[in-house]
Design a protein around this motif. Structure first.
Motif, PDB file in Angstrom:
ATOM      1  N   GLU A  17      29.745  -7.017 -12.684  1.00  0.00           N
ATOM      2  CA  GLU A  17      30.935  -6.427 -12.073  1.00  0.00           C
ATOM      3  C   GLU A  17      32.174  -6.660 -12.928  1.00  0.00           C
ATOM      4  O   GLU A  17      32.970  -5.744 -13.164  1.00  0.00           O
ATOM      5  CB  GLU A  17      31.146  -7.005 -10.671  1.00  0.00           C
ATOM      6  CG  GLU A  17      29.986  -6.760  -9.706  1.00  0.00           C
ATOM      7  CD  GLU A  17      30.137  -7.538  -8.407  1.00  0.00           C
ATOM      8  OE1 GLU A  17      31.220  -7.476  -7.793  1.00  0.00           O
ATOM      9  OE2 GLU A  17      29.173  -8.229  -8.008  1.00  0.00           O
ATOM     10  N   VAL A  18      32.354  -7.902 -13.395  1.00  0.00           N
ATOM     11  CA  VAL A  18      33.577  -8.195 -14.145  1.00  0.00           C
ATOM     12  C   VAL A  18      33.502  -7.679 -15.573  1.00  0.00           C
ATOM     13  O   VAL A  18      34.525  -7.288 -16.145  1.00  0.00           O
ATOM     14  CB  VAL A  18      33.897  -9.709 -14.105  1.00  0.00           C
ATOM     15  CG1 VAL A  18      34.205 -10.151 -12.669  1.00  0.00           C
ATOM     16  CG2 VAL A  18      32.789 -10.556 -14.707  1.00  0.00           C
ATOM     17  N   ILE A  19      32.309  -7.658 -16.161  1.00  0.00           N
ATOM     18  CA  ILE A  19      32.189  -7.099 -17.510  1.00  0.00           C
ATOM     19  C   ILE A  19      32.465  -5.592 -17.475  1.00  0.00           C
ATOM     20  O   ILE A  19      33.135  -5.048 -18.369  1.00  0.00           O
ATOM     21  CB  ILE A  19      30.809  -7.399 -18.122  1.00  0.00           C
ATOM     22  CG1 ILE A  19      30.697  -8.878 -18.457  1.00  0.00           C
ATOM     23  CG2 ILE A  19      30.572  -6.544 -19.368  1.00  0.00           C
ATOM     24  CD1 ILE A  19      31.683  -9.380 -19.506  1.00  0.00           C
ATOM     25  N   ALA A  20      32.001  -4.909 -16.437  1.00  0.00           N
ATOM     26  CA  ALA A  20      32.310  -3.482 -16.287  1.00  0.00           C
ATOM     27  C   ALA A  20      33.814  -3.271 -16.177  1.00  0.00           C
ATOM     28  O   ALA A  20      34.379  -2.339 -16.782  1.00  0.00           O
ATOM     29  CB  ALA A  20      31.602  -2.911 -15.067  1.00  0.00           C
ATOM     30  N   ALA A  21      34.492  -4.145 -15.427  1.00  0.00           N
ATOM     31  CA  ALA A  21      35.948  -4.049 -15.296  1.00  0.00           C
ATOM     32  C   ALA A  21      36.618  -4.298 -16.644  1.00  0.00           C
ATOM     33  O   ALA A  21      37.557  -3.584 -17.035  1.00  0.00           O
ATOM     34  CB  ALA A  21      36.442  -5.051 -14.257  1.00  0.00           C
ATOM     35  N   GLY A  22      36.140  -5.310 -17.366  1.00  0.00           N
ATOM     36  CA  GLY A  22      36.715  -5.620 -18.667  1.00  0.00           C
ATOM     37  C   GLY A  22      36.545  -4.484 -19.653  1.00  0.00           C
ATOM     38  O   GLY A  22      37.474  -4.155 -20.409  1.00  0.00           O
ATOM     39  N   LEU A  23      35.367  -3.874 -19.662  1.00  0.00           N
ATOM     40  CA  LEU A  23      35.129  -2.753 -20.575  1.00  0.00           C
ATOM     41  C   LEU A  23      35.995  -1.546 -20.216  1.00  0.00           C
ATOM     42  O   LEU A  23      36.472  -0.829 -21.103  1.00  0.00           O
ATOM     43  CB  LEU A  23      33.642  -2.373 -20.558  1.00  0.00           C
ATOM     44  CG  LEU A  23      32.696  -3.396 -21.180  1.00  0.00           C
ATOM     45  CD1 LEU A  23      31.237  -2.973 -20.976  1.00  0.00           C
ATOM     46  CD2 LEU A  23      32.981  -3.602 -22.669  1.00  0.00           C
ATOM     47  N   GLN A  24      36.236  -1.347 -18.912  1.00  0.00           N
ATOM     48  CA  GLN A  24      37.112  -0.252 -18.494  1.00  0.00           C
ATOM     49  C   GLN A  24      38.531  -0.467 -19.026  1.00  0.00           C
ATOM     50  O   GLN A  24      39.170   0.470 -19.532  1.00  0.00           O
ATOM     51  CB  GLN A  24      37.131  -0.145 -16.971  1.00  0.00           C
ATOM     52  CG  GLN A  24      37.950   1.022 -16.437  1.00  0.00           C
ATOM     53  CD  GLN A  24      37.870   1.142 -14.926  1.00  0.00           C
ATOM     54  OE1 GLN A  24      36.912   0.675 -14.293  1.00  0.00           O
ATOM     55  NE2 GLN A  24      38.875   1.760 -14.319  1.00  0.00           N
ATOM     56  N   ALA A  25      39.018  -1.698 -18.927  1.00  0.00           N
ATOM     57  CA  ALA A  25      40.350  -2.005 -19.451  1.00  0.00           C
ATOM     58  C   ALA A  25      40.406  -1.848 -20.969  1.00  0.00           C
ATOM     59  O   ALA A  25      41.385  -1.324 -21.515  1.00  0.00           O
ATOM     60  CB  ALA A  25      40.748  -3.420 -19.035  1.00  0.00           C
ATOM     61  N   LEU A  26      39.356  -2.288 -21.645  1.00  0.00           N
ATOM     62  CA  LEU A  26      39.316  -2.166 -23.107  1.00  0.00           C
ATOM     63  C   LEU A  26      39.290  -0.697 -23.540  1.00  0.00           C
ATOM     64  O   LEU A  26      39.936  -0.317 -24.525  1.00  0.00           O
ATOM     65  CB  LEU A  26      38.104  -2.913 -23.655  1.00  0.00           C
ATOM     66  CG  LEU A  26      38.199  -4.442 -23.631  1.00  0.00           C
ATOM     67  CD1 LEU A  26      36.839  -5.076 -23.913  1.00  0.00           C
ATOM     68  CD2 LEU A  26      39.229  -4.939 -24.647  1.00  0.00           C
ATOM     69  N   GLU A  27      38.547   0.125 -22.811  1.00  0.00           N
ATOM     70  CA  GLU A  27      38.503   1.555 -23.129  1.00  0.00           C
ATOM     71  C   GLU A  27      39.884   2.186 -22.937  1.00  0.00           C
ATOM     72  O   GLU A  27      40.300   3.052 -23.727  1.00  0.00           O
ATOM     73  CB  GLU A  27      37.470   2.255 -22.238  1.00  0.00           C
ATOM     74  CG  GLU A  27      36.033   1.904 -22.589  1.00  0.00           C
ATOM     75  CD  GLU A  27      35.051   2.333 -21.505  1.00  0.00           C
ATOM     76  OE1 GLU A  27      35.488   2.991 -20.531  1.00  0.00           O
ATOM     77  OE2 GLU A  27      33.853   1.986 -21.625  1.00  0.00           O
ATOM     78  N   THR A  28      40.599   1.758 -21.900  1.00  0.00           N
ATOM     79  CA  THR A  28      41.956   2.259 -21.675  1.00  0.00           C
ATOM     80  C   THR A  28      42.878   1.851 -22.814  1.00  0.00           C
ATOM     81  O   THR A  28      43.707   2.635 -23.283  1.00  0.00           O
ATOM     82  CB  THR A  28      42.489   1.731 -20.330  1.00  0.00           C
ATOM     83  OG1 THR A  28      41.576   2.071 -19.281  1.00  0.00           O
ATOM     84  CG2 THR A  28      43.851   2.334 -20.009  1.00  0.00           C
TER      85      THR A  28
END
Length: 357
Positions: A17-28
């Motif tokens: 869950e948190v890695i998915a959130a982190g990757l979303q922020a990194l993509e942004t």
């Protein structure tokens, strides 16, 4: 365009869950910055992999990871798998196999988050704990004999080498030198551990001569817990052994409001191997799947990863977005809010996209 290869290992519990959130922020951040690109490869290693195969990762796991620039790690641990299997089967082989001997754990009170300490707020607690990450009490040496018999014995041998202690001291002194206060506290227990920890003290004194502009002091680990809670303003950069820093950094996270906001970088300072970045909150199976895991520690960890990769502007933008969102009260329940993981993530991504961040 600068391109970096990232190995993502979400692993167990709230890790995915948190890695998915982190990757979303990194993509942004990638889209906002435009100057770098992260090429992410996901690995399904962890407790589910162990249930299928009997191992936490393949025998050639570290060989598979070597070509990457960094490792983005979630959490390891499961209720039905012994902790020593999960830890020694995945996280520690990566840390030790890649000689990530500097574990760096920054801690500060973010805007909008309250410390359990009375009259302590943002600015009063701003620390970096440097943990020796390759030997000491977690060297993995020892054994058991006469199992199951009354005379059963178990030994756990802490190993301190001059090379290992010297390099972590130099790393800690250099980090303290780079921070505004130029202040280092060396944690020890040399009154009771009269061999390895006495050498630890002696090497600290030797290395200090290389950094004459750094003010440093020495504190016994038990006294350190008192100082952290009663005089947090007296601390800045802290260096401690593998075990002592492991414990103290959890205390630091709690004093800053929650382990959900505490990041970690496992660094190979010589950059021979990829370094690994992870939140320290663990797998947290009690909230897995509820959508309320705090992604802030993972965002902060991602910022550490960006700094290591040579993208300080993107790292600063990410942390500014996190502080803006937490200051606005968009927080998960562990820090007194009511937002979901996704709501915090979306708010951080929107702040990254904002022109004033």
């Amino acid at each position: 365009m600068r391109e970096y290869r990232i190995a993502a290992i979400p692993a167990d519990g709230i890790g995915p869950e948190v890695i998915a959130a982190g990757l979303q922020a990194l993509e942004t951040l990638e889209r906002r910055d435009g100057g770098f690109r992260l090429s992410v490869t996901q690995f399904d290693w962890g407790s589910d992999y162990y249930r299928r195969t009997g191992v936490m990762m393949p025998a050639d796991g570290t060989d598979q990871l070597k070509p990457f620039d960094a490792i983005f790690f979630g959490a390891v641990g499961a209720p039905d798998v012994p902790d020593h299997i999960t830890l020694w089967g995945l996280r520690l082989p990566i840390c030790q196999g890649f000689d990530q001997y500097a574990n760096v754990r920054p801690t500060k009170i973010l805007p909008g988050i309250s410390s359990p300490l009375a009259n302590v707020g943002p600015g009063d607690l701003d620390w970096v704990i440097v943990r020796e990450n390759s030997e000491g009490e977690y060297a993995g040496h020892g054994g058991r004999a006469h199992r199951g018999l009354p005379e059963e014995v178990a030994t756990e041998t802490a190993i301190f080498t001059r090379v290992g202690v010297t390099r972590i001291m130099r790393y800690a002194f250099a980090l303290a030198q780079a921070r505004p206060r130029k202040l280092l506290t060396v944690v020890t227990k040399s009154n009771a551990q009269r061999h390895g920890m006495v050498m630890w003290d002696e090497i600290a004194a030797e290395v200090s001569k290389e950094y004459p502009d750094v003010t440093w002091d020495k504190v016994l680990v038990d006294a350190m817990t008192v100082r952290m809670t009663l005089k947090p303003q007296s601390l800045d950069t802290i260096v401690a052994t593998n075990l002592h820093a492991d414990i103290l950094s959890d205390l630091a996270g709690a004093l800053a409001g929650s382990l959900g906001v505490a990041p970690t970088a496992n660094i190979d300072p010589e950059r021979r191997f990829p370094s690994m970045f992870e939140p320290i909150h663990g797998s947290a199976f009690d909230i897995t799947g509820k959508g309320i895991a705090n992604p802030v520690a993972t965002f902060w960890t991602a910022a550490q990863m960006l700094e290591h990769l040579g993208e300080p502007a993107a790292a600063a933008r990410l942390m500014a977005a996190v502080e803006k969102v937490s200051g606005e009260g968009i927080k998960t329940p562990d820090v007194g809010g009511s937002a979901t993981t996704m709501e915090v993530t979306e708010a951080v991504c929107e702040a990254i996209r904002s022109s004033n961040i």
